[in-house]
Design a protein around this motif. Structure first.
Motif, short mmCIF file in Angstrom:
data_model
loop_
_atom_site.label_atom_id
_atom_site.label_comp_id
_atom_site.label_asym_id
_atom_site.label_seq_id
_atom_site.Cartn_x
_atom_site.Cartn_y
_atom_site.Cartn_z
N ASP A 93 -91.62 -52.97 -6.09
CA ASP A 93 -92.79 -53.83 -6.27
C ASP A 93 -92.42 -55.31 -6.22
O ASP A 93 -93.12 -56.13 -5.62
N THR A 94 -91.32 -55.66 -6.89
CA THR A 94 -90.86 -57.05 -6.83
C THR A 94 -90.46 -57.41 -5.41
O THR A 94 -90.77 -58.51 -4.92
N PHE A 95 -89.76 -56.51 -4.75
CA PHE A 95 -89.34 -56.68 -3.35
C PHE A 95 -90.55 -56.95 -2.45
O PHE A 95 -90.57 -57.91 -1.67
N ASN A 443 -94.97 -63.98 -9.49
CA ASN A 443 -94.88 -62.57 -9.13
C ASN A 443 -95.72 -62.22 -7.91
O ASN A 443 -96.26 -61.13 -7.79
N GLY A 444 -95.87 -63.18 -7.00
CA GLY A 444 -96.60 -62.91 -5.77
C GLY A 444 -98.09 -63.07 -5.90
O GLY A 444 -98.83 -62.79 -4.96
N HIS A 445 -98.58 -63.54 -7.05
CA HIS A 445 -100.03 -63.64 -7.26
C HIS A 445 -100.36 -65.03 -7.79
O HIS A 445 -99.78 -65.50 -8.75
N GLY A 460 -103.10 -64.29 -16.50
CA GLY A 460 -103.08 -64.69 -15.10
C GLY A 460 -101.97 -64.13 -14.27
O GLY A 460 -101.82 -64.52 -13.11
N ILE A 461 -101.15 -63.25 -14.84
CA ILE A 461 -100.00 -62.74 -14.10
C ILE A 461 -100.00 -61.22 -14.09
O ILE A 461 -100.30 -60.58 -15.09
N LYS A 462 -99.69 -60.66 -12.98
CA LYS A 462 -99.50 -59.21 -12.90
C LYS A 462 -98.03 -58.92 -13.13
O LYS A 462 -97.19 -59.37 -12.37
N ALA A 463 -97.70 -58.20 -14.16
CA ALA A 463 -96.30 -57.95 -14.50
C ALA A 463 -95.65 -57.03 -13.49
O ALA A 463 -96.28 -56.16 -12.93
N GLN A 464 -94.34 -57.25 -13.30
CA GLN A 464 -93.58 -56.45 -12.36
C GLN A 464 -92.69 -55.44 -13.07
O GLN A 464 -91.89 -54.79 -12.45
N ALA A 465 -92.80 -55.31 -14.39
CA ALA A 465 -91.91 -54.40 -15.11
C ALA A 465 -92.17 -52.95 -14.73
O ALA A 465 -93.27 -52.59 -14.37
#
Length: 465
Positions: A93-95, A443-445, A460-465
């Motif tokens: 997802d981070t990639f 995080n891409g958003h 405001g952030i979508k977590a990448q965990a």
């Protein structure tokens, strides 16, 4: 950067293709890579007039303003993609989030992405660059001891997949790597100690002069973060600079002939025989530097038992680990770990143990004929010896925390970023503004995250965990 030259010829049954890839990339030492007095990094982007940077939240919270002002000074438009922190963020997802940012940015063929951070960020972003358009250039600016000393030397890039570390990856060289040890000023002591293990690894097997300096200045190097703190003496700073330069050079000399790891007898694999398994055995996993230190210390005991390493050198090596606060033993480093770890590494190393050991100190030999009984005898001896050392061989801050693994919630992660800023004198809320979300993508958003405080940005952030 790589360049491929190939030819094709006819055969009786068809065709034969033969090619050779030229790989070249540069390293430059610089104090203050984002100081406007140092134009070298900016010059890499003048052709493009803009920069897409990938970093993590902690790095951007601490250095975001400096990075922004640096590129503004050189009239370069900056866009920033921030990743989450910790091993949980080393994911597909981070990639893909980084790839999405490259698409939104409209990255042009041969335009380099700027990657700033520790080994996790350089691994994931480097893999995104390797995959994007099959070959996108990037420039590395590592910010941790492991990133500067170890990860920056390799061209391996990867993400975790399933339950396996670095299962998906590539070999992809950067255009340039800028080595700026002033980043260590803001690195926690626990992570300085964690990276110190990598220097013991390379010096004890390949560079006795560096080992001697580590031995002489051990405590001061850790306390002053390799001579970068304000109270560091000139002597310690000089020793640190020598250690860093010679350590990296030695790593490069060993790795360069084997960039794609075709050769399996690897000096830099010292400490990496049983540690890949043992690192994850305790209920709370060990930090990498502590896991390899236990492996190295035990391997040295085995070498000593065989007469390959003198009692004096063996004691000197174990003492250095202990003085550095690194682990030399652990209750869970047991016969089961030896048995299972040996079985696993034999598969990785094509049926041979290929155990790298210092013999004598400053040079390396490989052991292939150690049987189960000998390994167990050495383990009993090692545990007996370890009990004679401070803390009975246990390390300081040996276990991972959320900064290593990632956070259970976005709020926890943002609180940790806030704590990191406060610990380094960066103001937070009223006194200090969070830089998270400023001037770019989180995080891409975008998610309207610009200039929000650490405490309120969670929405405001979508977590990448």
């Amino acid at each position: 950067m790589s360049d491929l030259k190939a030819s094709v010829s006819e055969t009786k049954k068809g065709f034969h293709v033969e090619g050779y890839e030229k790989i070249e990339y540069d390293f430059a030492f610089v104090d203050g890579v984002f100081d406007t007095a140092n134009p070298d990094l900016a010059n890499c982007y003048k052709k493009w007039g803009r920069v897409l940077a990938v970093t993590d939240k902690n790095v951007y919270a601490l250095y975001g303003d400096k990075i922004t002002k640096y590129f503004k000074h050189f009239d370069l438009t900056l866009k920033v993609h921030q990743t989450s922190i910790g091993e949980k963020a080393k994911t597909i997802d981070t990639f893909t989030g980084i790839c999405d940012s490259m698409t939104d940015f409209g990255i042009i063929r041969k335009e380099p992405v700027l990657v700033v951070g520790g080994g996790l960020v350089t691994d994931v972003a480097g893999f995104a660059c390797a995959a994007y358009c099959r070959n996108t250039n990037f420039i590395r600016v590592p910010t941790t001891v492991i990133g500067l000393i170890d990860a920056s030397v390799s061209i391996k890039v990867a993400v975790n997949y399933g339950r396996y570390k670095n299962r998906l990856g590539a070999y992809h060289a950067p255009l340039h790597t800028f080595l700026d040890f002033t980043f260590l000023r803001t690195l926690p002591i626990s992570q300085v100690r964690n990276g110190f293990a990598e220097l013991i690894k390379i010096s004890s097997c390949a560079h006795i002069e560096v080992f001697d300096l580590l031995d002489k200045f051990c405590e001061q190097l850790i306390e002053t973060k390799f001579g970068r703190s304000d109270d560091a003496s000139v002597e310690v700073r000089k020793a640190a600079d020598t250690i860093n330069r010679e350590g990296i050079h030695e790593m490069l000399k060993l790795e360069t002939p084997n960039l794609h790891e075709i050769g399996l007898d690897r000096v830099i694999a010292y400490g990496h025989t049983w540690s890949p398994l043992h690192e994850l055995v305790p209920e709370t996993p060990l930090r990498h530097g502590h896991a390899i230190s236990i492996d190295m210390a035990y391997s040295a005991t085995l070498a000593n038992q065989r007469g390959m390493l003198s009692d004096e050198e063996h004691g000197r090596l174990l003492s250095l680990f202990s003085r550095a606060g690194l682990s030399i033993d652990h209750p869970d480093f047991n016969e089961k770990v030896l048995e299972d770890g040996t079985a696993a590494i034999l598969k990785t190393r094509d049926g041979l143990l290929r155990l790298a050991v210092p013999s004598p100190l400053g040079s390396c030999s490989f052991v292939n004929d150690a049987g189960a009984r000998e390994l167990k005898d050495a383990l009993r001896k090692h545990k007996s010896i370890a009990k004679e050392y401070p803390r009975e061989g246990a390390g300081l801050e040996a276990y991972v925390d959320s900064s290593d693994t990632g956070y259970a919630s976005l709020a926890d992660e943002n609180n940790e970023v806030s704590n990191t800023m406060k610990a380094n004198g960066v103001q937070v809320n009223g006194n200090t503004k969070s830089k998270i979300g400023y001037n770019g993508i989180v995080n891409g958003h975008n998610d309207n995250a610009h200039a929000s405080s650490v405490e309120t940005i969670a929405e405001g952030i979508k977590a990448q965990a």
